[in-house]
Design a protein around this motif. Sequence first.
Motif, mmCIF file in Angstrom:
data_model
loop_
_atom_site.group_PDB
_atom_site.id
_atom_site.type_symbol
_atom_site.label_atom_id
_atom_site.label_comp_id
_atom_site.label_asym_id
_atom_site.label_seq_id
_atom_site.Cartn_x
_atom_site.Cartn_y
_atom_site.Cartn_z
ATOM 1 N N ALA A 28 0.732 -1.250 0.031
ATOM 2 C CA ALA A 28 -0.130 0.101 0.132
ATOM 3 C C ALA A 28 0.932 1.205 -0.002
ATOM 4 O O ALA A 28 0.327 2.311 -0.261
ATOM 5 C CB ALA A 28 -1.002 0.057 1.371
ATOM 6 N N GLN A 29 2.156 1.175 0.122
ATOM 7 C CA GLN A 29 2.963 2.242 0.197
ATOM 8 C C GLN A 29 3.018 2.829 -1.144
ATOM 9 O O GLN A 29 3.287 1.984 -2.253
ATOM 10 C CB GLN A 29 4.643 1.856 0.512
ATOM 11 N N ALA A 30 2.946 4.208 -1.220
ATOM 12 C CA ALA A 30 3.081 4.825 -2.561
ATOM 13 C C ALA A 30 4.601 4.653 -3.234
ATOM 14 O O ALA A 30 5.447 4.646 -2.497
ATOM 15 C CB ALA A 30 2.799 6.391 -2.528
ATOM 16 N N ASP A 31 4.937 4.479 -4.475
ATOM 17 C CA ASP A 31 5.820 4.414 -5.156
ATOM 18 C C ASP A 31 6.278 6.040 -5.884
ATOM 19 O O ASP A 31 5.309 6.059 -7.020
ATOM 20 C CB ASP A 31 5.828 3.463 -6.044
ATOM 21 N N VAL A 32 6.805 6.753 -5.478
ATOM 22 C CA VAL A 32 7.139 8.149 -5.832
ATOM 23 C C VAL A 32 7.779 8.077 -7.193
ATOM 24 O O VAL A 32 7.358 8.944 -8.125
ATOM 25 C CB VAL A 32 7.955 8.781 -5.030
ATOM 26 N N ALA A 33 8.732 7.365 -7.317
ATOM 27 C CA ALA A 33 9.293 7.020 -8.875
ATOM 28 C C ALA A 33 8.236 6.692 -9.672
ATOM 29 O O ALA A 33 8.408 7.405 -10.928
ATOM 30 C CB ALA A 33 10.521 6.331 -8.800
ATOM 31 N N ALA A 34 7.476 5.869 -9.586
ATOM 32 C CA ALA A 34 6.233 5.407 -10.430
ATOM 33 C C ALA A 34 5.260 6.506 -10.446
ATOM 34 O O ALA A 34 4.843 6.885 -11.801
ATOM 35 C CB ALA A 34 5.534 4.298 -9.985
ATOM 36 N N GLY A 35 5.224 7.504 -9.693
ATOM 37 C CA GLY A 35 4.214 8.731 -9.529
ATOM 38 C C GLY A 35 4.887 9.539 -10.828
ATOM 39 O O GLY A 35 4.038 10.086 -11.339
ATOM 40 N N GLN A 36 6.302 9.887 -10.614
ATOM 41 C CA GLN A 36 7.231 10.626 -11.412
ATOM 42 C C GLN A 36 6.731 10.186 -12.738
ATOM 43 O O GLN A 36 6.506 11.127 -13.651
ATOM 44 C CB GLN A 36 8.466 10.739 -10.892
ATOM 45 N N GLN A 37 6.984 8.915 -13.188
ATOM 46 C CA GLN A 37 6.971 8.461 -14.261
ATOM 47 C C GLN A 37 5.488 8.457 -15.066
ATOM 48 O O GLN A 37 5.369 9.028 -16.265
ATOM 49 C CB GLN A 37 7.404 7.128 -14.453
ATOM 50 N N LEU A 38 4.437 8.144 -14.282
ATOM 51 C CA LEU A 38 3.199 8.265 -14.729
ATOM 52 C C LEU A 38 2.788 9.865 -15.100
ATOM 53 O O LEU A 38 2.405 10.129 -16.032
ATOM 54 C CB LEU A 38 2.124 7.753 -13.707
ATOM 55 N N HIS A 39 3.395 10.648 -14.176
ATOM 56 C CA HIS A 39 3.022 12.257 -14.283
ATOM 57 C C HIS A 39 3.569 12.857 -15.639
ATOM 58 O O HIS A 39 3.021 13.445 -16.230
ATOM 59 C CB HIS A 39 3.637 12.932 -13.182
ATOM 60 N N ALA A 40 4.841 12.278 -15.988
ATOM 61 C CA ALA A 40 5.709 12.603 -17.164
ATOM 62 C C ALA A 40 4.939 11.818 -18.373
ATOM 63 O O ALA A 40 4.571 12.790 -19.391
ATOM 64 C CB ALA A 40 7.198 12.110 -17.063
#
Length: 90
Positions: free
Chosen positions: A18-30
């Motif tokens: 359930a922990q957020a994956d910031v790197a994945a979030g950055q990639q999705l955002h881009a």
Amino acid sequence: MKYRGWILLSFMLIGFSAQADVAAGQQLHAQAKCLSCHAAQPYDREKTPTFDALVKRVAGCSQNFNTGWFDDEIRDVAEYLNREYYRFES
């Protein structure tokens, strides 16, 4: 006794996943090119005053632009935006 151990392990794994994956979030955002809409004034705490409001805004953008993000990916993007721009207490 062994059964309880498996249940405890299952709950621990669910908690870790359930922990957020910031790197994945950055990639999705881009990949979604979010800054193509948010470039002039990237992100504003006045319009988004809490982390929960941020998650709802990301979910709204995801729906409006048909990103196909799942709930965990929305959370990843929200966590990325929080760390990069908003800095809400977690």
